[in-house]
Write a protein that holds these residues in place. Sequence first.
Motif, PDB file in Angstrom:
ATOM      1  N   ASP A  40       4.830   3.809 -19.004  1.00 41.45           N
ATOM      2  CA  ASP A  40       4.848   2.374 -19.333  1.00 41.45           C
ATOM      3  C   ASP A  40       3.786   1.566 -18.591  1.00 41.45           C
ATOM      4  O   ASP A  40       3.895   0.344 -18.493  1.00 41.45           O
ATOM      5  CB  ASP A  40       6.233   1.757 -19.070  1.00 41.45           C
ATOM      6  N   THR A  41       2.774   2.240 -18.049  1.00 40.65           N
ATOM      7  CA  THR A  41       1.627   1.548 -17.451  1.00 40.65           C
ATOM      8  C   THR A  41       0.364   2.273 -17.927  1.00 40.65           C
ATOM      9  O   THR A  41       0.454   3.293 -18.623  1.00 40.65           O
ATOM     10  CB  THR A  41       1.647   1.601 -15.905  1.00 40.65           C
ATOM     11  N   ASN A  42      -0.795   1.754 -17.524  1.00 40.48           N
ATOM     12  CA  ASN A  42      -2.050   2.432 -17.862  1.00 40.48           C
ATOM     13  C   ASN A  42      -2.473   3.418 -16.784  1.00 40.48           C
ATOM     14  O   ASN A  42      -3.551   3.998 -16.870  1.00 40.48           O
ATOM     15  CB  ASN A  42      -3.164   1.397 -18.067  1.00 40.48           C
TER      16      ASN A  42
ATOM     17  N   GLU B 142       0.866  -1.168   0.000  1.00 43.36           N
ATOM     18  CA  GLU B 142       0.000   0.000   0.000  1.00 43.36           C
ATOM     19  C   GLU B 142       0.910   1.226   0.000  1.00 43.36           C
ATOM     20  O   GLU B 142       1.841   1.298   0.798  1.00 43.36           O
ATOM     21  CB  GLU B 142      -0.865  -0.021   1.256  1.00 43.36           C
ATOM     22  N   VAL B 143       0.654   2.139  -0.922  1.00 46.34           N
ATOM     23  CA  VAL B 143       1.432   3.371  -0.960  1.00 46.34           C
ATOM     24  C   VAL B 143       0.497   4.538  -0.677  1.00 46.34           C
ATOM     25  O   VAL B 143      -0.391   4.841  -1.465  1.00 46.34           O
ATOM     26  CB  VAL B 143       2.137   3.563  -2.316  1.00 46.34           C
TER      27      VAL B 143
ATOM     28  N   GLN C 276      -2.053  -1.157  -9.178  1.00 50.92           N
ATOM     29  CA  GLN C 276      -1.224  -1.508 -10.326  1.00 50.92           C
ATOM     30  C   GLN C 276      -0.246  -2.613  -9.941  1.00 50.92           C
ATOM     31  O   GLN C 276       0.341  -2.587  -8.871  1.00 50.92           O
ATOM     32  CB  GLN C 276      -0.446  -0.264 -10.797  1.00 50.92           C
ATOM     33  N   LYS C 277      -0.092  -3.598 -10.845  1.00 46.44           N
ATOM     34  CA  LYS C 277       0.869  -4.671 -10.642  1.00 46.44           C
ATOM     35  C   LYS C 277       2.099  -4.347 -11.484  1.00 46.44           C
ATOM     36  O   LYS C 277       1.974  -3.969 -12.640  1.00 46.44           O
ATOM     37  CB  LYS C 277       0.246  -6.000 -11.072  1.00 46.44           C
ATOM     38  N   PHE C 278       3.275  -4.498 -10.867  1.00 46.10           N
ATOM     39  CA  PHE C 278       4.526  -4.186 -11.572  1.00 46.10           C
ATOM     40  C   PHE C 278       5.284  -5.472 -11.881  1.00 46.10           C
ATOM     41  O   PHE C 278       6.013  -5.989 -11.045  1.00 46.10           O
ATOM     42  CB  PHE C 278       5.377  -3.237 -10.724  1.00 46.10           C
TER      43      PHE C 278
ATOM     44  N   ALA D 265       5.195  -7.010  -7.675  1.00 47.96           N
ATOM     45  CA  ALA D 265       4.352  -6.512  -6.584  1.00 47.96           C
ATOM     46  C   ALA D 265       3.056  -5.888  -7.101  1.00 47.96           C
ATOM     47  O   ALA D 265       3.038  -5.252  -8.157  1.00 47.96           O
ATOM     48  CB  ALA D 265       5.117  -5.486  -5.759  1.00 47.96           C
ATOM     49  N   THR D 266       2.012  -6.111  -6.336  1.00 46.84           N
ATOM     50  CA  THR D 266       0.754  -5.408  -6.575  1.00 46.84           C
ATOM     51  C   THR D 266       0.721  -4.232  -5.616  1.00 46.84           C
ATOM     52  O   THR D 266       0.912  -4.410  -4.412  1.00 46.84           O
ATOM     53  CB  THR D 266      -0.445  -6.332  -6.322  1.00 46.84           C
ATOM     54  N   VAL D 267       0.521  -3.038  -6.164  1.00 45.85           N
ATOM     55  CA  VAL D 267       0.591  -1.835  -5.334  1.00 45.85           C
ATOM     56  C   VAL D 267      -0.749  -1.106  -5.359  1.00 45.85           C
ATOM     57  O   VAL D 267      -1.290  -0.819  -6.432  1.00 45.85           O
ATOM     58  CB  VAL D 267       1.714  -0.894  -5.813  1.00 45.85           C
ATOM     59  N   HIS D 268      -1.264  -0.844  -4.178  1.00 45.16           N
ATOM     60  CA  HIS D 268      -2.497  -0.072  -4.043  1.00 45.16           C
ATOM     61  C   HIS D 268      -2.109   1.360  -3.671  1.00 45.16           C
ATOM     62  O   HIS D 268      -1.647   1.595  -2.555  1.00 45.16           O
ATOM     63  CB  HIS D 268      -3.394  -0.676  -2.971  1.00 45.16           C
ATOM     64  N   PHE D 269      -2.285   2.276  -4.601  1.00 46.19           N
ATOM     65  CA  PHE D 269      -1.968   3.676  -4.339  1.00 46.19           C
ATOM     66  C   PHE D 269      -3.190   4.359  -3.735  1.00 46.19           C
ATOM     67  O   PHE D 269      -4.308   4.199  -4.225  1.00 46.19           O
ATOM     68  CB  PHE D 269      -1.593   4.398  -5.635  1.00 46.19           C
ATOM     69  N   ILE D 270      -2.946   5.109  -2.669  1.00 45.84           N
ATOM     70  CA  ILE D 270      -3.993   5.929  -2.058  1.00 45.84           C
ATOM     71  C   ILE D 270      -3.458   7.357  -2.080  1.00 45.84           C
ATOM     72  O   ILE D 270      -2.459   7.666  -1.445  1.00 45.84           O
ATOM     73  CB  ILE D 270      -4.299   5.465  -0.615  1.00 45.84           C
TER      74      ILE D 270
END
Length: 153
Positions: free
Chosen positions: A106-108, A66-67, A123-125, A87-92
């Motif tokens: 380079d992502t959506n 979680e970021v 987003q998954k990196f 890693a799967t990252v949940h941005f808040i």
Amino acid sequence: MHLDEKIWLTLSFGLIIGFMLITGYQAYAFGMGPPSHKETIDPQKVDETAPFDNPGVRKIGENEYEVVMTLQIFSFTPADIEIPEGATVHFILTSKDVVHGFQIADTNVNAMVMPGHVQKITQKFDKPGSYLVLCNEYCGAGHQVMSTTITVN
Ligand code: CUA
């Protein structure tokens, strides 16, 4: 009134009540209004409001993070974050002042971050590398320099 008239009236009235109950239930179950971006925050009190009182990167699961990040003229807090490959990252996200953008090259990922609103993006990196994060909403004199990186390794 004939009996068949009474039956007919009762049936149609029942149907109307039935529809009203279904509609009411749906409104109750799924909530009224737009389903996304509903969370709000007092933009004057971002520093005192959880989770933004403690921005940073936190591990919340098996290669899941979680970021919690604030955007402000003309920076991202925290900046230059690092996460492991896959890693799967949940941005808040929220803004402390004006409207900013949150675009990861380079992502959506491409979102608007508005003061008073909480923006959530997952987003998954999968690929290692250095991802450039840009503000893509004009936010003032330092807009062009408002960027940071996400390092995946
Ligand atoms: Cu922040 Cu442009």
